[in-house]
Scaffold this motif. Structure first.
Motif, PDB file in Angstrom:
ATOM      1  N   ALA A  68       0.829  -1.199   0.000  1.00  0.00           N
ATOM      2  CA  ALA A  68       0.000   0.000   0.000  1.00  0.00           C
ATOM      3  C   ALA A  68       0.864   1.249   0.000  1.00  0.00           C
ATOM      4  N   ASP A  69       0.420   2.221  -0.759  1.00  0.00           N
ATOM      5  CA  ASP A  69       0.942   3.576  -0.767  1.00  0.00           C
ATOM      6  C   ASP A  69      -0.295   4.457  -0.893  1.00  0.00           C
ATOM      7  N   PRO A  70      -1.010   4.667   0.246  1.00  0.00           N
ATOM      8  CA  PRO A  70      -2.310   5.327   0.190  1.00  0.00           C
ATOM      9  C   PRO A  70      -2.282   6.580  -0.693  1.00  0.00           C
ATOM     10  N   PRO A  71      -3.299   6.696  -1.540  1.00  0.00           N
ATOM     11  CA  PRO A  71      -4.560   5.966  -1.598  1.00  0.00           C
ATOM     12  C   PRO A  71      -4.534   4.736  -2.510  1.00  0.00           C
ATOM     13  N   HIS A  72      -3.351   4.195  -2.784  1.00  0.00           N
ATOM     14  CA  HIS A  72      -3.229   3.060  -3.704  1.00  0.00           C
ATOM     15  C   HIS A  72      -2.893   1.768  -2.961  1.00  0.00           C
ATOM     16  N   VAL A  73      -3.405   0.664  -3.507  1.00  0.00           N
ATOM     17  CA  VAL A  73      -3.103  -0.678  -3.014  1.00  0.00           C
ATOM     18  C   VAL A  73      -2.741  -1.527  -4.231  1.00  0.00           C
ATOM     19  N   ALA A  74      -1.700  -2.331  -4.083  1.00  0.00           N
ATOM     20  CA  ALA A  74      -1.312  -3.284  -5.129  1.00  0.00           C
ATOM     21  C   ALA A  74      -1.340  -4.678  -4.516  1.00  0.00           C
ATOM     22  N   ALA A  75      -1.901  -5.618  -5.268  1.00  0.00           N
ATOM     23  CA  ALA A  75      -2.009  -6.986  -4.755  1.00  0.00           C
ATOM     24  C   ALA A  75      -1.722  -7.986  -5.859  1.00  0.00           C
ATOM     25  N   ARG A  76      -1.134  -9.080  -5.457  1.00  0.00           N
ATOM     26  CA  ARG A  76      -1.035 -10.259  -6.324  1.00  0.00           C
ATOM     27  C   ARG A  76      -1.976 -11.273  -5.686  1.00  0.00           C
ATOM     28  N   LEU A  77      -3.019 -11.622  -6.428  1.00  0.00           N
ATOM     29  CA  LEU A  77      -4.010 -12.567  -5.931  1.00  0.00           C
ATOM     30  C   LEU A  77      -3.786 -13.918  -6.581  1.00  0.00           C
ATOM     31  N   ARG A  78      -3.969 -14.967  -5.804  1.00  0.00           N
ATOM     32  CA  ARG A  78      -3.753 -16.334  -6.283  1.00  0.00           C
ATOM     33  C   ARG A  78      -5.088 -17.069  -6.270  1.00  0.00           C
ATOM     34  N   PHE A  79      -5.309 -17.830  -7.348  1.00  0.00           N
ATOM     35  CA  PHE A  79      -6.546 -18.595  -7.495  1.00  0.00           C
ATOM     36  C   PHE A  79      -6.211 -20.058  -7.768  1.00  0.00           C
ATOM     37  N   ASP A  80      -6.906 -20.946  -7.109  1.00  0.00           N
ATOM     38  CA  ASP A  80      -6.798 -22.389  -7.295  1.00  0.00           C
ATOM     39  C   ASP A  80      -8.245 -22.866  -7.302  1.00  0.00           C
ATOM     40  N   ASN A  93     -13.927 -26.734 -18.345  1.00  0.00           N
ATOM     41  CA  ASN A  93     -14.918 -27.781 -18.075  1.00  0.00           C
ATOM     42  C   ASN A  93     -14.673 -28.552 -16.779  1.00  0.00           C
ATOM     43  N   GLY A  94     -14.486 -27.841 -15.693  1.00  0.00           N
ATOM     44  CA  GLY A  94     -14.350 -28.481 -14.393  1.00  0.00           C
ATOM     45  C   GLY A  94     -12.948 -28.934 -14.025  1.00  0.00           C
ATOM     46  N   GLN A  95     -11.989 -28.668 -14.880  1.00  0.00           N
ATOM     47  CA  GLN A  95     -10.591 -29.015 -14.570  1.00  0.00           C
ATOM     48  C   GLN A  95     -10.046 -28.011 -13.554  1.00  0.00           C
ATOM     49  N   ARG A  96      -9.305 -28.480 -12.607  1.00  0.00           N
ATOM     50  CA  ARG A  96      -8.682 -27.599 -11.623  1.00  0.00           C
ATOM     51  C   ARG A  96      -7.564 -26.808 -12.295  1.00  0.00           C
ATOM     52  N   VAL A  97      -7.559 -25.487 -12.083  1.00  0.00           N
ATOM     53  CA  VAL A  97      -6.519 -24.614 -12.629  1.00  0.00           C
ATOM     54  C   VAL A  97      -6.031 -23.661 -11.548  1.00  0.00           C
ATOM     55  N   GLN A  98      -4.829 -23.184 -11.744  1.00  0.00           N
ATOM     56  CA  GLN A  98      -4.226 -22.197 -10.855  1.00  0.00           C
ATOM     57  C   GLN A  98      -3.757 -21.028 -11.708  1.00  0.00           C
ATOM     58  N   PHE A  99      -4.000 -19.822 -11.218  1.00  0.00           N
ATOM     59  CA  PHE A  99      -3.533 -18.629 -11.922  1.00  0.00           C
ATOM     60  C   PHE A  99      -3.452 -17.474 -10.941  1.00  0.00           C
ATOM     61  N   THR A 100      -2.864 -16.379 -11.416  1.00  0.00           N
ATOM     62  CA  THR A 100      -2.704 -15.200 -10.573  1.00  0.00           C
ATOM     63  C   THR A 100      -3.284 -13.971 -11.266  1.00  0.00           C
ATOM     64  N   GLU A 101      -3.531 -12.976 -10.447  1.00  0.00           N
ATOM     65  CA  GLU A 101      -3.970 -11.671 -10.932  1.00  0.00           C
ATOM     66  C   GLU A 101      -3.124 -10.617 -10.230  1.00  0.00           C
ATOM     67  N   ASN A 102      -2.587  -9.695 -10.996  1.00  0.00           N
ATOM     68  CA  ASN A 102      -1.917  -8.522 -10.442  1.00  0.00           C
ATOM     69  C   ASN A 102      -2.903  -7.377 -10.578  1.00  0.00           C
ATOM     70  N   VAL A 103      -3.247  -6.776  -9.458  1.00  0.00           N
ATOM     71  CA  VAL A 103      -4.318  -5.784  -9.476  1.00  0.00           C
ATOM     72  C   VAL A 103      -3.918  -4.567  -8.641  1.00  0.00           C
ATOM     73  N   PHE A 104      -4.262  -3.409  -9.178  1.00  0.00           N
ATOM     74  CA  PHE A 104      -3.930  -2.133  -8.556  1.00  0.00           C
ATOM     75  C   PHE A 104      -5.227  -1.370  -8.313  1.00  0.00           C
ATOM     76  N   TYR A 105      -5.364  -0.835  -7.121  1.00  0.00           N
ATOM     77  CA  TYR A 105      -6.579  -0.136  -6.711  1.00  0.00           C
ATOM     78  C   TYR A 105      -6.241   1.300  -6.338  1.00  0.00           C
ATOM     79  N   GLU A 106      -7.175   2.181  -6.611  1.00  0.00           N
ATOM     80  CA  GLU A 106      -7.096   3.545  -6.111  1.00  0.00           C
ATOM     81  C   GLU A 106      -8.351   3.788  -5.280  1.00  0.00           C
ATOM     82  N   PHE A 107      -8.158   4.184  -4.028  1.00  0.00           N
ATOM     83  CA  PHE A 107      -9.261   4.445  -3.118  1.00  0.00           C
ATOM     84  C   PHE A 107      -9.557   5.947  -3.092  1.00  0.00           C
ATOM     85  N   SER A 108     -10.820   6.262  -2.925  1.00  0.00           N
ATOM     86  CA  SER A 108     -11.265   7.642  -2.760  1.00  0.00           C
ATOM     87  C   SER A 108     -12.342   7.636  -1.685  1.00  0.00           C
TER      88      SER A 108
END
Length: 136
Positions: A68-80, A93-108
């Motif tokens: 975090a560097d307010p008002p910004h947040v950066a995250a790496r999210l993991r999905f399984d 089609n129902g197969q298990r997968v893993q991936f990531t998301e790099n996401v940046f937010y600005e709060f107000s």
């Protein structure tokens, strides 16, 4: 908002998503929210998330990295997860997968106003391709 406050708020937001607590989403997301440069508003943001959970019933947002560097947040999210049908153009089609998301937010005013998201779609396609080759 201080760094500890914004990080705590973000963690509560992720908890809201993981519990699909749509009634509370407005506590975290601004009515004028933008996603990757497009104004979708709170209602559009909620629809996007509801669609994600329909496509991925066991969707869970896991925080891998958080800065975090307010008002910004950066995250790496993991999905399984095990999506139904297609995901990012790949027939999962129902197969298990893993991936990531790099996401940046600005709060107000204590709410997410802007979101910039990059999802590792190639990781999903590679896993689906590898699985289909193993089935041969």
């Amino acid at each position: 908002m201080s760094e500890p406050e914004i990080l705590s708020l973000y963690r509560r937001y992720i908890d809201c998503l993981n519990h699909q607590d749509w009634a509370s989403l407005g506590r975290f997301v601004d009515e004028e929210a933008h996603y990757n440069g497009q104004r979708i508003g709170l209602a559009g943001y909620q629809r996007m998330l509801e669609n994600d959970f329909r496509a991925i019933p066991d969707l869970h947002f896991g925080i891998d990295m958080l800065l975090a560097d307010p008002p910004h947040v950066a995250a790496r999210l993991r999905f399984d997860c095990t999506p139904v049908g297609e995901l990012f153009g790949a027939a999962v089609n129902g197969q298990r997968v893993q991936f990531t998301e790099n996401v940046f937010y600005e709060f107000s005013d204590g709410r997410i106003r802007n979101v910039y998201s990059v999802i590792d779609k190639a990781a999903v396609r590679d896993q689906v391709t590898a699985a289909s080759q193993n089935d041969r």
